[in-house]
Scaffold this active site. Sequence first.
Site, PDB file in Angstrom:
ATOM      1  N   LYS A  76       0.940  -1.177  -0.014  1.00  0.00           N
ATOM      2  CA  LYS A  76      -0.158   0.049  -0.048  1.00  0.00           C
ATOM      3  C   LYS A  76       0.982   1.110  -0.143  1.00  0.00           C
ATOM      4  CE  LYS A  76      -3.741   2.017   2.588  1.00  0.00           C
ATOM      5  NZ  LYS A  76      -4.739   2.005   3.632  1.00  0.00           N
ATOM      6  N   SER A 151      -9.754   2.207   2.679  1.00  0.00           N
ATOM      7  CA  SER A 151      -9.017   2.842   1.856  1.00  0.00           C
ATOM      8  C   SER A 151      -7.891   1.979   1.377  1.00  0.00           C
ATOM      9  CB  SER A 151      -8.262   3.964   2.659  1.00  0.00           C
ATOM     10  OG  SER A 151      -7.293   3.308   3.887  1.00  0.00           O
ATOM     11  N   SER A 175     -10.182  -0.211   6.779  1.00  0.00           N
ATOM     12  CA  SER A 175      -9.596  -0.036   5.759  1.00  0.00           C
ATOM     13  C   SER A 175      -8.920  -1.332   5.253  1.00  0.00           C
ATOM     14  CB  SER A 175      -8.457   1.107   5.430  1.00  0.00           C
ATOM     15  OG  SER A 175      -9.260   2.233   5.472  1.00  0.00           O
TER      16      SER A 175
HETATM   17  N1  GLN Z   1     -13.305   4.748   6.282  1.00  0.00           N
HETATM   18  C1  GLN Z   1     -12.630   5.089   7.366  1.00  0.00           C
HETATM   19  C2  GLN Z   1     -12.173   6.517   7.451  1.00  0.00           C
HETATM   20  O1  GLN Z   1     -12.526   7.125   6.388  1.00  0.00           O
HETATM   21  C3  GLN Z   1     -11.521   4.236   7.741  1.00  0.00           C
HETATM   22  C4  GLN Z   1     -10.325   4.604   7.052  1.00  0.00           C
HETATM   23  C5  GLN Z   1      -9.135   3.671   7.517  1.00  0.00           C
HETATM   24  O2  GLN Z   1      -9.472   2.526   8.013  1.00  0.00           O
HETATM   25  N2  GLN Z   1      -7.905   3.908   7.177  1.00  0.00           N
HETATM   26  O3  GLN Z   1     -11.483   7.199   8.183  1.00  0.00           O
END
Ligand code: GLN
Length: 485
Positions: A76, A151, A175
């Site tokens: 990532k 994400s 995410s």
């Molecule tokens: N969707 C959540 C956010 O926007 C979690 C994102 C994540 O786990 N990095 O914060």
Amino acid sequence: MHHKTIAELATGLERKEFSSLELTRACLERITRLDTRLNCFVTVTEETALAQAQAADERIARGAASALTGVPIAQKDIFCTKGVRTSCGSRMLDNFISPYDASVVERFNAAGAVMLGKLNMDEFAMGSSNETSFYGPVKNPWNTSTVPGGSSGGSAASIAARLTPGATGTDTGGSIRQPAAFCGITGIKPTYGRVSRWGMIAFASSLDQAGPMARTAEDCAIMLQAMAGFDERDSTCVDRPVPDYRAALGNSLEGLRIGLPTEFFGEGLDPAIASLIQDAVDEYKRLGATVKEISLPNMHLSAPAYYVVAPAECSSNLARFDGVRFGHRCENPADLADLYTRSRGEGFGAEVKRRILIGTYALSAGYYDAYYLKAQKIRRLISEDFRRAFEEVDVIMGPTAPSVAFEFGAKSADPIAMYLSDIYTIAVNLAGLPGMSVPVGFSNGLPVGMQIIGSYFSEDRLLNVAHRYQQATDWHTRAPAGIAD
Ligand code: GLN
């Protein structure tokens, strides 16, 4: 070759059925041919991948291989990679070449894994659909008009499309698990502190955790084995022995106590998902488990608490991107204030700015007690709910996400609707617990994931629970037609 799992690839490499160079070339060829449609990769590191593959083949020939030697994986783009652009999905870091490797990257390198490249993601990991990436959204290989989740959407989509057998992800509020569910793959967010965060660009430091994403629980076990362990450079990394995750995979599930929280099956959950979770739970009963309804009474407070804590921590973490030391700098700043304002104004996208504004507000004098302190107290209540639940059950099961992958644009105009994609995953981060997502079927041709939550440091148990299910079912082996057949 692209349908083989990491475990199968490792066996093939060991038996010299193919070389790492052949395998790496095959992955790079698929990326070149297919990724123009999917947009999973921000950077493909072809040259270094081939050099690593060559070195891996030599290491295998010497008989010094580990389970990951010569196996291609992708990172990532939130993990710093020495000499390679590390963008975090943001214009702010579009030109940032990291001078060092993140701890996780070092560990994969030491194991002899081959890095294919850096994967697309929501900007600074803020999002649930990959639509906030500066590099444009990743497409879901199961239906390219739907989002891959976020994400870690590039990670999940690249694995589902068989561009890479495994990838890293990070999970602050869901995410790893939510994109795994949307793309029909397997992913685990370890206990907070199990994997070092050193060199992983910080979003919300008390919630962020790195973990593996792959097609099977067995592959996640192999990857987590390499990733987990103490690192003195991360003061929140826990000094505790790492169990042999693979050795625990085959353990019997006879007598396993499963808890189903009432709060996970209420309003807002797609009934088709509820029914597939029930089918999976029935499979666990056949495998010897007992099932009990439990309650996590403070679940409804998790999203509100998260959307105070995460923005508050992000506003502090992202203060370092000021146009001075690294990252985007505006042209011809008039003075220092102009340099800060325009560099940040140009470098960050809309969602990141929204979070910084919310976080700065929540932390400001006069509001701190009302928001941040209150959110921390809720966090404690949520942890207590889980602690009580784990006195009665070994694992908690439920949906990973309330819906299957949605269409592009469906939620991007409504931040609250987007935030609710993580309604079942966020509490796990607030409590610091490990959580997994495993494929359990399809609804309207799109994959559905089931979440499995365990108590602290029970990754071995979670992987075992997921692995036994995957031995009895074949959802995790399905591949998106037209892309990965
Ligand atoms: N969707 C959540 C956010 O926007 C979690 C994102 C994540 O786990 N990095 O914060």
